[in-house]
Design a protein around this motif. Structure first.
Motif, PDB file in Angstrom:
ATOM      1  N   TYR A  62       6.895  16.246  17.257  1.00 59.41           N
ATOM      2  CA  TYR A  62       6.742  15.708  15.905  1.00 59.41           C
ATOM      3  C   TYR A  62       5.297  15.832  15.453  1.00 59.41           C
ATOM      4  O   TYR A  62       4.370  15.820  16.277  1.00 59.41           O
ATOM      5  N   LEU A  63       5.128  15.909  14.157  1.00 54.43           N
ATOM      6  CA  LEU A  63       3.789  15.866  13.577  1.00 54.43           C
ATOM      7  C   LEU A  63       3.808  14.906  12.401  1.00 54.43           C
ATOM      8  O   LEU A  63       4.422  15.199  11.373  1.00 54.43           O
ATOM      9  N   GLN A  64       3.177  13.763  12.569  1.00 51.98           N
ATOM     10  CA  GLN A  64       3.025  12.800  11.491  1.00 51.98           C
ATOM     11  C   GLN A  64       1.743  13.135  10.743  1.00 51.98           C
ATOM     12  O   GLN A  64       0.662  13.136  11.341  1.00 51.98           O
ATOM     13  N   MET A  65       1.887  13.416   9.461  1.00 51.74           N
ATOM     14  CA  MET A  65       0.743  13.806   8.641  1.00 51.74           C
ATOM     15  C   MET A  65       0.509  12.747   7.573  1.00 51.74           C
ATOM     16  O   MET A  65       1.393  12.509   6.732  1.00 51.74           O
ATOM     17  N   ASN A  66      -0.647  12.112   7.619  1.00 51.19           N
ATOM     18  CA  ASN A  66      -1.018  11.084   6.649  1.00 51.19           C
ATOM     19  C   ASN A  66      -2.230  11.540   5.848  1.00 51.19           C
ATOM     20  O   ASN A  66      -2.937  12.467   6.238  1.00 51.19           O
ATOM     21  N   SER A  67      -2.448  10.868   4.736  1.00 51.24           N
ATOM     22  CA  SER A  67      -3.605  11.164   3.876  1.00 51.24           C
ATOM     23  C   SER A  67      -3.698  12.657   3.578  1.00 51.24           C
ATOM     24  O   SER A  67      -4.760  13.275   3.701  1.00 51.24           O
ATOM     25  N   LEU A  68      -2.589  13.213   3.186  1.00 48.48           N
ATOM     26  CA  LEU A  68      -2.532  14.656   2.961  1.00 48.48           C
ATOM     27  C   LEU A  68      -3.405  15.066   1.788  1.00 48.48           C
ATOM     28  O   LEU A  68      -3.545  14.328   0.799  1.00 48.48           O
ATOM     29  N   LYS A  69      -3.976  16.250   1.920  1.00 42.57           N
ATOM     30  CA  LYS A  69      -4.867  16.812   0.910  1.00 42.57           C
ATOM     31  C   LYS A  69      -4.287  18.134   0.409  1.00 42.57           C
ATOM     32  O   LYS A  69      -3.534  18.789   1.136  1.00 42.57           O
ATOM     33  N   PRO A  70      -4.658  18.549  -0.786  1.00 49.93           N
ATOM     34  CA  PRO A  70      -4.168  19.850  -1.283  1.00 49.93           C
ATOM     35  C   PRO A  70      -4.480  20.997  -0.319  1.00 49.93           C
ATOM     36  O   PRO A  70      -3.689  21.941  -0.194  1.00 49.93           O
ATOM     37  N   GLU A  71      -5.604  20.916   0.382  1.00 47.77           N
ATOM     38  CA  GLU A  71      -5.957  21.982   1.322  1.00 47.77           C
ATOM     39  C   GLU A  71      -5.096  21.993   2.584  1.00 47.77           C
ATOM     40  O   GLU A  71      -5.207  22.894   3.407  1.00 47.77           O
ATOM     41  N   ASP A  72      -4.225  20.998   2.727  1.00 53.07           N
ATOM     42  CA  ASP A  72      -3.263  21.013   3.835  1.00 53.07           C
ATOM     43  C   ASP A  72      -2.034  21.857   3.489  1.00 53.07           C
ATOM     44  O   ASP A  72      -1.166  22.064   4.347  1.00 53.07           O
ATOM     45  N   THR A  73      -1.960  22.320   2.256  1.00 54.27           N
ATOM     46  CA  THR A  73      -0.837  23.159   1.847  1.00 54.27           C
ATOM     47  C   THR A  73      -0.792  24.433   2.672  1.00 54.27           C
ATOM     48  O   THR A  73      -1.779  25.165   2.763  1.00 54.27           O
ATOM     49  N   ALA A  74       0.351  24.672   3.312  1.00 48.95           N
ATOM     50  CA  ALA A  74       0.496  25.825   4.197  1.00 48.95           C
ATOM     51  C   ALA A  74       1.928  25.872   4.716  1.00 48.95           C
ATOM     52  O   ALA A  74       2.700  24.921   4.524  1.00 48.95           O
ATOM     53  N   VAL A  75       2.247  26.966   5.377  1.00 49.11           N
ATOM     54  CA  VAL A  75       3.461  27.010   6.173  1.00 49.11           C
ATOM     55  C   VAL A  75       3.099  26.522   7.569  1.00 49.11           C
ATOM     56  O   VAL A  75       2.149  27.025   8.180  1.00 49.11           O
ATOM     57  N   TYR A  76       3.835  25.548   8.056  1.00 49.40           N
ATOM     58  CA  TYR A  76       3.578  24.958   9.365  1.00 49.40           C
ATOM     59  C   TYR A  76       4.583  25.524  10.371  1.00 49.40           C
ATOM     60  O   TYR A  76       5.801  25.486  10.134  1.00 49.40           O
ATOM     61  N   TYR A  77       4.050  26.023  11.464  1.00 48.32           N
ATOM     62  CA  TYR A  77       4.867  26.660  12.496  1.00 48.32           C
ATOM     63  C   TYR A  77       4.841  25.855  13.788  1.00 48.32           C
ATOM     64  O   TYR A  77       3.774  25.435  14.249  1.00 48.32           O
ATOM     65  N   CYS A  78       6.002  25.688  14.358  1.00 50.78           N
ATOM     66  CA  CYS A  78       6.125  25.076  15.678  1.00 50.78           C
ATOM     67  C   CYS A  78       5.920  26.146  16.739  1.00 50.78           C
ATOM     68  O   CYS A  78       6.350  27.293  16.584  1.00 50.78           O
TER      69      CYS A  78
END
Length: 115
Positions: free
Chosen positions: A77-93
């Motif tokens: 799992y990946l819990q992502m908090n306080s997300l920012k526009p620069e976190d925009t991406a495709v996330y790969y496991c």
């Protein structure tokens, strides 16, 4: 046959949270983790976790993202908090197979953070 199935991506406003899941099947895995790739950029490490629970984070994610793992379910799992526009991406496991150390990849899940 090894499969990594990701879920949990989506669209969220800046400051919001998302939780990604990746269910692995077909083998036994040592390290599992998340990487991301933004448009026009190289794929980069987000975080990894070993079967023993040791974690490693990219500096820019420390304090905002938390990786965890359920070994019985072969799920990371990946819990992502306080997300920012620069976190925009495709996330790969990613999962490293025990013994062979072969790396498997999921199909990716889109995370979009609006400002």
């Amino acid at each position: 046959q090894v499969r990594l199935v990701e879920s949990g991506g989506g669209l969220v406003q800046a400051g919001g949270s998302l939780r990604l899941s990746c269910a692995a099947s077909g083998s036994i895995f040592n390290a599992m983790g998340w990487y991301r790739q933004a448009p026009g950029k190289q794929r980069e490490l987000v975080a990894t976790i070993t079967s023993g629970g040791s974690t490693n984070y990219a500096d820019s994610m420390k304090g905002r993202f938390t990786i965890s793992r359920d070994n019985a379910k072969n799920t990371v799992y990946l819990q992502m908090n306080s997300l920012k526009p620069e976190d925009t991406a495709v996330y790969y496991c990613n999962a490293e197979e025990w013994g062979t150390k072969y790396n498997y990849w999921g199909q990716g899940t889109q995370v979009t953070v609006s400002s």
